[in-house]
Design a protein around this motif. Structure first.
Motif, PDB file in Angstrom:
ATOM      1  N   GLN A 206     -13.581   2.017   6.559  1.00  0.00           N
ATOM      2  CA  GLN A 206     -13.016   2.915   5.558  1.00  0.00           C
ATOM      3  C   GLN A 206     -12.114   2.196   4.561  1.00  0.00           C
ATOM      4  O   GLN A 206     -12.042   2.579   3.395  1.00  0.00           O
ATOM      5  CB  GLN A 206     -12.210   4.025   6.254  1.00  0.00           C
ATOM      6  CG  GLN A 206     -13.039   4.930   7.149  1.00  0.00           C
ATOM      7  CD  GLN A 206     -14.064   5.737   6.362  1.00  0.00           C
ATOM      8  OE1 GLN A 206     -13.826   6.140   5.232  1.00  0.00           O
ATOM      9  NE2 GLN A 206     -15.222   5.977   6.959  1.00  0.00           N
ATOM     10  N   GLN A 207     -11.409   1.146   5.008  1.00  0.00           N
ATOM     11  CA  GLN A 207     -10.398   0.511   4.170  1.00  0.00           C
ATOM     12  C   GLN A 207     -10.715  -0.930   3.790  1.00  0.00           C
ATOM     13  O   GLN A 207     -10.154  -1.442   2.828  1.00  0.00           O
ATOM     14  CB  GLN A 207      -9.040   0.540   4.897  1.00  0.00           C
ATOM     15  CG  GLN A 207      -8.569   1.947   5.233  1.00  0.00           C
ATOM     16  CD  GLN A 207      -7.388   1.947   6.190  1.00  0.00           C
ATOM     17  OE1 GLN A 207      -7.014   0.919   6.744  1.00  0.00           O
ATOM     18  NE2 GLN A 207      -6.792   3.109   6.389  1.00  0.00           N
TER      19      GLN A 207
ATOM     20  N   VAL B 269       0.841  -1.196   0.000  1.00  0.00           N
ATOM     21  CA  VAL B 269       0.000   0.000   0.000  1.00  0.00           C
ATOM     22  C   VAL B 269       0.878   1.249   0.000  1.00  0.00           C
ATOM     23  O   VAL B 269       0.607   2.223  -0.702  1.00  0.00           O
ATOM     24  CB  VAL B 269      -0.942   0.004   1.217  1.00  0.00           C
ATOM     25  CG1 VAL B 269      -1.777   1.287   1.261  1.00  0.00           C
ATOM     26  CG2 VAL B 269      -1.854  -1.213   1.179  1.00  0.00           C
ATOM     27  N   ASP B 270       1.941   1.220   0.816  1.00  0.00           N
ATOM     28  CA  ASP B 270       2.899   2.325   0.883  1.00  0.00           C
ATOM     29  C   ASP B 270       4.255   1.864   0.354  1.00  0.00           C
ATOM     30  O   ASP B 270       4.624   0.687   0.502  1.00  0.00           O
ATOM     31  CB  ASP B 270       3.060   2.817   2.333  1.00  0.00           C
ATOM     32  CG  ASP B 270       1.761   3.344   2.910  1.00  0.00           C
ATOM     33  OD1 ASP B 270       0.947   3.877   2.127  1.00  0.00           O
ATOM     34  OD2 ASP B 270       1.569   3.227   4.133  1.00  0.00           O
ATOM     35  N   ARG B 271       4.997   2.788  -0.200  1.00  0.00           N
ATOM     36  CA  ARG B 271       6.329   2.477  -0.721  1.00  0.00           C
ATOM     37  C   ARG B 271       7.343   2.449   0.412  1.00  0.00           C
ATOM     38  O   ARG B 271       7.269   3.226   1.344  1.00  0.00           O
ATOM     39  CB  ARG B 271       6.730   3.537  -1.755  1.00  0.00           C
ATOM     40  CG  ARG B 271       8.091   3.307  -2.411  1.00  0.00           C
ATOM     41  CD  ARG B 271       8.340   4.353  -3.493  1.00  0.00           C
ATOM     42  NE  ARG B 271       7.347   4.241  -4.562  1.00  0.00           N
ATOM     43  CZ  ARG B 271       7.434   3.376  -5.561  1.00  0.00           C
ATOM     44  NH1 ARG B 271       8.466   2.546  -5.637  1.00  0.00           N
ATOM     45  NH2 ARG B 271       6.503   3.334  -6.488  1.00  0.00           N
TER      46      ARG B 271
ATOM     47  N   PRO C 147      -7.276  -4.751   7.045  1.00  0.00           N
ATOM     48  CA  PRO C 147      -6.791  -3.468   7.555  1.00  0.00           C
ATOM     49  C   PRO C 147      -7.391  -3.104   8.910  1.00  0.00           C
ATOM     50  O   PRO C 147      -8.374  -3.696   9.369  1.00  0.00           O
ATOM     51  CB  PRO C 147      -7.218  -2.472   6.477  1.00  0.00           C
ATOM     52  CG  PRO C 147      -8.428  -3.098   5.866  1.00  0.00           C
ATOM     53  CD  PRO C 147      -8.202  -4.583   5.913  1.00  0.00           C
ATOM     54  N   GLU C 148      -6.798  -2.091   9.532  1.00  0.00           N
ATOM     55  CA  GLU C 148      -7.207  -1.646  10.856  1.00  0.00           C
ATOM     56  C   GLU C 148      -8.614  -1.072  10.851  1.00  0.00           C
ATOM     57  O   GLU C 148      -9.418  -1.353  11.735  1.00  0.00           O
ATOM     58  CB  GLU C 148      -6.208  -0.595  11.350  1.00  0.00           C
ATOM     59  CG  GLU C 148      -6.539   0.021  12.686  1.00  0.00           C
ATOM     60  CD  GLU C 148      -5.535   1.086  13.092  1.00  0.00           C
ATOM     61  OE1 GLU C 148      -5.542   1.464  14.271  1.00  0.00           O
ATOM     62  OE2 GLU C 148      -4.749   1.539  12.239  1.00  0.00           O
ATOM     63  N   ASP C 149      -8.937  -0.268   9.845  1.00  0.00           N
ATOM     64  CA  ASP C 149     -10.241   0.412   9.767  1.00  0.00           C
ATOM     65  C   ASP C 149     -11.104  -0.319   8.754  1.00  0.00           C
ATOM     66  O   ASP C 149     -11.030  -0.066   7.554  1.00  0.00           O
ATOM     67  CB  ASP C 149     -10.044   1.871   9.363  1.00  0.00           C
ATOM     68  CG  ASP C 149     -11.332   2.685   9.457  1.00  0.00           C
ATOM     69  OD1 ASP C 149     -12.427   2.073   9.450  1.00  0.00           O
ATOM     70  OD2 ASP C 149     -11.252   3.923   9.536  1.00  0.00           O
ATOM     71  N   ARG C 150     -11.920  -1.248   9.225  1.00  0.00           N
ATOM     72  CA  ARG C 150     -12.694  -2.074   8.301  1.00  0.00           C
ATOM     73  C   ARG C 150     -13.722  -1.260   7.533  1.00  0.00           C
ATOM     74  O   ARG C 150     -14.026  -1.566   6.375  1.00  0.00           O
ATOM     75  CB  ARG C 150     -13.375  -3.215   9.044  1.00  0.00           C
ATOM     76  CG  ARG C 150     -14.314  -2.786  10.152  1.00  0.00           C
ATOM     77  CD  ARG C 150     -14.989  -3.979  10.816  1.00  0.00           C
ATOM     78  NE  ARG C 150     -15.704  -3.562  12.019  1.00  0.00           N
ATOM     79  CZ  ARG C 150     -15.184  -3.589  13.235  1.00  0.00           C
ATOM     80  NH1 ARG C 150     -13.951  -4.016  13.396  1.00  0.00           N
ATOM     81  NH2 ARG C 150     -15.890  -3.198  14.272  1.00  0.00           N
TER      82      ARG C 150
END
Length: 512
Positions: free
Chosen positions: A346-347, A309-311, A341-344
């Protein structure tokens, strides 16, 4: 000799209330009494009826049978405005402030003080807001815009709004779910201040330690039924869990003993400048490895980088011995990685989409193949797969075509798990797998993780819940300020050793 004065009636009460929605019996014979100067906990699993109780107190729902009583007298709330007028206020987990208005404007929306010429008296409004914050013992600037306030500060603004309306009953629905430890402590201080000022408070939380710390009495619901109302003094956590779910606390962490297999995930000197540095560890098949640490230590950021997700700026990630490129979730999925993910909300999910469609989002290519040539997906295959996973994960739902947003938090988490398990991963990364779900559903998620590990899956679990870390992990990796500072075997892991490492007081050998 004068007779003693009769005890004051409850400020607000439900008396033998039942409520149905179609064929679903949400409440059955529920009685809850909220007294002035007392913090009363409402405990129960997701689906036990807590939300229906809150909405009945708030005037959103009306009882089918039974009574709502205000100061001992029967009352009917025809809507939320009636409840507010009677002095009832609800503080939700996610406040709903107007972001572009100031703190004071949010507090006095629709009730702004006026000058003799009819204009808004901003000086008086700011002074009144400042007085409210002084009363609560909190330092907030009434002039600052609501946009940018932390969730904790937004909740304080909502509480100030409630007491500005002379609220005598405050209902706090999961107010601590998104707060840090320091923010929770401040919220509890504010709550105790209101309690001392005679407010009746209903407190709802899945964190049992918070209930025991803050509340004096507890009412327990199970499947919409009233189990009991009692003083917390003398109760234990085991007692409360048994009332909520009908089983003992030791069943909450059903960890199976598994002999670890080959290395499934290898992270070597992973670095993202300014976020985390030189992170190295391995996860073997059959293992549950916990990544612990304080909020802001960099745990979720490491998981996002591993999954692409992040580089990342330096280091290597290998799955099954094969290196992954940076910033490529597609490559990560193809290699057998899955990330819950942590925030089900939103993510992890599309809340307006159906349960079956959410479960199928990771399988669109195979669902298209099942429908034959062309871009369309097979609705039959989508529904059949969703039904299979719903059965395997014991999902509680009405119809697979319903929006996933109508499910309880625990069942939403199961949908996210189903979505990723359907990809048949070799490594499952779960970030805060049981945050915001009830104790009974926690046990189901723990059972599932244990079973998956026993089936040779490698599990990397990020959790801020120390009992969960200690109960489920074969090894505990601890991060502090962006660095991996300790690796603790299961038989040596204690709350003290993990917290010592998480706060930088203990540094052990990190996994190579």
């Amino acid at each position: 000799m004068n007779a003693p004065a009769p005890p004051a009636p409850p400020r607000l009460a439900l008396v033998n209330v039942s409520k149905s929605f179609g064929a679903v019996q949400a409440l059955q014979g529920v009685t809850i009494e909220l007294y002035a100067g007392e913090v009363h906990a409402l405990a129960g699993e997701n689906g036990a009826g807590k939300s229906t109780v809150v909405k009945t107190f708030a005037g959103v729902h009306r009882p089918d049978t039974g009574e709502l009583r205000l100061n001992g007298e029967p009352v009917t709330f025809h809507g939320p405005a009636d409840a507010q007028a009677a002095g009832v206020a609800v503080i939700y987990q996610e406040p709903t402030l107007f972001p572009d208005l100031s703190v004071a404007e949010n507090i006095f929306m629709g009730r702004q003080p006026r000058t003799s010429l009819g204009r808004i008296d901003r000086r008086a409004m700011h002074a009144a807001a400042a007085e409210l914050f002084t009363r609560l013992g909190v330092a907030l600037d009434p002039r600052q815009p609501a946009r940018g306030l932390s969730i904790a500060d937004q909740q304080v603004v909502e509480i100030a709004k409630a007491i500005s309306r002379d609220a005598q009953v405050l209902i706090m629905d999961e107010p601590t779910a998104a707060l840090t430890g320091q923010e929770v402590a401040r919220l509890f201080t504010v709550t105790r201040t209101l309690q001392q000022q005679g407010c009746a408070i209903l407190f709802i939380s899945h964190r049992l330690e918070e209930i025991f710390e803050l509340c004096q009495r507890v009412t327990t619901l199970r499947d919409g039924r009233w189990i009991g109302s009692e003083l917390l003094d003398g109760l234990t956590t085991d007692d409360l869990v048994h009332r909520m779910v009908g089983r003992e606390l030791e069943d909450l962490y059903p960890k199976q003993d598994v002999t670890p297999g080959e290395v499934a995930l290898k992270v070597s000197r992973l670095t993202r400048e300014g976020v985390f540095t030189d992170v190295s560890f391995q996860v073997r098949r059959g293992e549950i490895v916990a990544l612990a640490g304080l909020v802001g230590a960099g745990r979720s950021e490491v998981a996002r980088a591993i999954f692409g997700v992040d580089r990342w700026d330096a280091g290597e990630v290998e799955v099954g011995g094969v290196g992954l490129p940076s910033a490529s979730p597609t490559a990560a999925m193809a290699a057998g990685l899955a990330l819950v993910p942590e925030d089900r909300r939103q993510q992890g999910l599309v809340m307006d989409m159906s349960i079956e469609r959410n479960m199928g989002l990771t399988q669109l290519r195979s669902l298209r193949r099942a429908s034959g040539p062309g871009p369309l997906i097979s609705r039959r295959a989508e529904r059949d797969r969703a039904r299979d996973w719903a059965t395997r994960l014991q999902l509680k739902f009405s119809r697979l075509g319903d929006a996933v947003g109508v499910l309880s938090g625990g069942n939403q988490q199961k949908v996210v798990l189903a979505k990723w398990l359907a990809t048949e991963p070799s490594v499952l990364i779960v970030d805060e797998p049981t945050r915001g779900i009830d104790v009974g559903t926690k046990a189901e998620v723990h059972r599932l993780l244990s079973e998956l590990a026993a089936q040779d899956l490698a599990v990397l679990m990020i959790s801020s819940d120390l009992p969960e870390v200690l109960g489920m992990a074969d090894r505990v990796l601890v991060m502090h300020e962006g660095r991996l500072v300790a690796e603790i075997p299961r038989d040596q892991a204690t709350e003290e050793s993990v917290m010592a490492a998480a706060t930088g007081q203990l540094k052990g050998k990190a996994a190579a």
